[in-house]
Write a protein that holds these residues in place. Structure first.
Motif, PDB file in Angstrom:
ATOM      1  N   PRO A  42       0.850  -1.158  -0.117  1.00  0.00           N
ATOM      2  CA  PRO A  42      -0.117   0.100  -0.070  1.00  0.00           C
ATOM      3  C   PRO A  42       0.729   1.220   0.070  1.00  0.00           C
ATOM      4  N   SER A  43       1.789   1.293   0.926  1.00  0.00           N
ATOM      5  CA  SER A  43       2.942   2.653   0.641  1.00  0.00           C
ATOM      6  C   SER A  43       3.730   2.569  -0.619  1.00  0.00           C
ATOM      7  N   LEU A  44       3.946   1.589  -1.466  1.00  0.00           N
ATOM      8  CA  LEU A  44       4.575   1.879  -2.784  1.00  0.00           C
ATOM      9  C   LEU A  44       3.511   2.490  -3.654  1.00  0.00           C
ATOM     10  N   PHE A  45       2.194   1.832  -3.769  1.00  0.00           N
ATOM     11  CA  PHE A  45       0.912   2.523  -4.487  1.00  0.00           C
ATOM     12  C   PHE A  45       0.844   4.007  -3.886  1.00  0.00           C
ATOM     13  N   LEU A  46       0.595   4.211  -2.726  1.00  0.00           N
ATOM     14  CA  LEU A  46       0.403   5.855  -2.364  1.00  0.00           C
ATOM     15  C   LEU A  46       1.554   6.832  -2.823  1.00  0.00           C
ATOM     16  N   HIS A  47       2.804   6.115  -2.661  1.00  0.00           N
ATOM     17  CA  HIS A  47       3.937   7.114  -3.058  1.00  0.00           C
ATOM     18  C   HIS A  47       3.908   7.251  -4.509  1.00  0.00           C
ATOM     19  N   THR A  48       3.502   6.354  -5.049  1.00  0.00           N
ATOM     20  CA  THR A  48       3.449   6.234  -6.677  1.00  0.00           C
ATOM     21  C   THR A  48       2.490   7.441  -7.400  1.00  0.00           C
ATOM     22  N   VAL A  49       1.340   7.181  -6.369  1.00  0.00           N
ATOM     23  CA  VAL A  49       0.326   8.385  -7.014  1.00  0.00           C
ATOM     24  C   VAL A  49       0.847   9.714  -6.524  1.00  0.00           C
ATOM     25  N   ILE A  50       1.474   9.992  -5.279  1.00  0.00           N
ATOM     26  CA  ILE A  50       2.046  11.221  -5.102  1.00  0.00           C
ATOM     27  C   ILE A  50       3.190  11.704  -5.846  1.00  0.00           C
ATOM     28  N   TYR A  51       3.994  10.852  -6.257  1.00  0.00           N
ATOM     29  CA  TYR A  51       4.784  11.249  -7.353  1.00  0.00           C
ATOM     30  C   TYR A  51       4.382  11.625  -8.720  1.00  0.00           C
ATOM     31  N   GLY A  52       3.429  10.952  -9.232  1.00  0.00           N
ATOM     32  CA  GLY A  52       2.591  11.270 -10.322  1.00  0.00           C
ATOM     33  C   GLY A  52       2.040  12.710 -10.286  1.00  0.00           C
ATOM     34  N   LEU A  53       1.382  12.886  -9.149  1.00  0.00           N
ATOM     35  CA  LEU A  53       0.710  13.984  -8.985  1.00  0.00           C
ATOM     36  C   LEU A  53       1.660  15.223  -8.653  1.00  0.00           C
ATOM     37  N   LEU A  54       2.834  15.080  -8.069  1.00  0.00           N
ATOM     38  CA  LEU A  54       3.718  16.256  -8.070  1.00  0.00           C
ATOM     39  C   LEU A  54       4.383  16.345  -9.627  1.00  0.00           C
ATOM     40  N   LEU A  55       4.651  15.534 -10.162  1.00  0.00           N
ATOM     41  CA  LEU A  55       5.060  15.500 -11.655  1.00  0.00           C
ATOM     42  C   LEU A  55       4.265  16.442 -12.441  1.00  0.00           C
ATOM     43  N   ILE A  56       2.898  15.983 -12.332  1.00  0.00           N
ATOM     44  CA  ILE A  56       1.952  16.904 -12.962  1.00  0.00           C
ATOM     45  C   ILE A  56       1.692  18.430 -12.597  1.00  0.00           C
ATOM     46  N   LEU A  57       2.095  18.410 -11.576  1.00  0.00           N
ATOM     47  CA  LEU A  57       2.076  19.733 -10.684  1.00  0.00           C
ATOM     48  C   LEU A  57       3.261  20.722 -11.402  1.00  0.00           C
ATOM     49  N   PHE A  58       4.472  19.942 -11.378  1.00  0.00           N
ATOM     50  CA  PHE A  58       5.580  20.795 -11.830  1.00  0.00           C
ATOM     51  C   PHE A  58       5.543  21.106 -13.175  1.00  0.00           C
ATOM     52  N   PHE A  59       5.019  19.882 -13.927  1.00  0.00           N
ATOM     53  CA  PHE A  59       5.466  19.875 -15.612  1.00  0.00           C
ATOM     54  C   PHE A  59       4.212  20.656 -16.495  1.00  0.00           C
ATOM     55  N   VAL A  60       3.027  20.237 -15.869  1.00  0.00           N
ATOM     56  CA  VAL A  60       1.900  20.560 -16.747  1.00  0.00           C
ATOM     57  C   VAL A  60       1.112  21.995 -16.091  1.00  0.00           C
ATOM     58  N   ILE A  61       1.042  21.749 -14.935  1.00  0.00           N
ATOM     59  CA  ILE A  61       0.453  23.239 -14.303  1.00  0.00           C
ATOM     60  C   ILE A  61       1.091  24.196 -13.851  1.00  0.00           C
ATOM     61  N   LEU A  62       2.617  24.081 -13.429  1.00  0.00           N
ATOM     62  CA  LEU A  62       3.415  25.165 -13.329  1.00  0.00           C
ATOM     63  C   LEU A  62       4.321  25.623 -14.315  1.00  0.00           C
ATOM     64  N   ASN A  63       4.564  24.579 -15.184  1.00  0.00           N
ATOM     65  CA  ASN A  63       5.162  24.665 -16.375  1.00  0.00           C
ATOM     66  C   ASN A  63       6.685  25.132 -16.203  1.00  0.00           C
ATOM     67  N   VAL A  64       7.414  24.305 -15.190  1.00  0.00           N
ATOM     68  CA  VAL A  64       8.664  24.592 -14.779  1.00  0.00           C
ATOM     69  C   VAL A  64       9.771  24.244 -15.718  1.00  0.00           C
ATOM     70  N   HIS A  65      10.807  25.212 -16.013  1.00  0.00           N
ATOM     71  CA  HIS A  65      11.944  25.143 -17.061  1.00  0.00           C
ATOM     72  C   HIS A  65      13.211  25.544 -16.669  1.00  0.00           C
ATOM     73  N   LEU A  66      14.308  24.813 -16.834  1.00  0.00           N
ATOM     74  CA  LEU A  66      15.530  25.272 -16.318  1.00  0.00           C
ATOM     75  C   LEU A  66      16.449  25.135 -17.537  1.00  0.00           C
ATOM     76  N   TYR A  67      16.886  26.182 -18.251  1.00  0.00           N
ATOM     77  CA  TYR A  67      17.554  26.010 -19.412  1.00  0.00           C
ATOM     78  C   TYR A  67      19.025  26.186 -19.341  1.00  0.00           C
ATOM     79  N   GLU A  68      19.797  25.197 -20.080  1.00  0.00           N
ATOM     80  CA  GLU A  68      21.215  25.356 -19.791  1.00  0.00           C
ATOM     81  C   GLU A  68      21.669  26.460 -20.656  1.00  0.00           C
TER      82      GLU A  68
END
Length: 68
Positions: A42-68
């Protein structure tokens, strides 16, 4: 230009959200356990859901970029 935000954020979230490293949701004896270095299905499943939601937050909603 390379966008470095994606691998940096994804790798750091993956490392810090590993069940039992910093915290574990749900824990064996309490709802939240800290630094116990153990995991469960259950912990693996919940942490996977949290990981996916945070990735969506950073890349889709906040549109975070760091260019070299």
């Amino acid at each position: 230009m390379k966008d470095l935000a994606t691998p940096i954020i994804a790798a750091s979230l993956f490392a810090f959200l590993s069940p039992g490293l910093i915290f574990q949701l749900p824990g064996k004896h309490h709802m939240v356990e800290f630094f116990n270095m153990k995991t469960s299905i259950p912990s693996l499943f919940l942490h996977t859901v949290i990981y996916g939601l945070l990735l969506i937050l950073f890349f889709v909603i906040l549109n975070v970029h760091l260019y070299e």
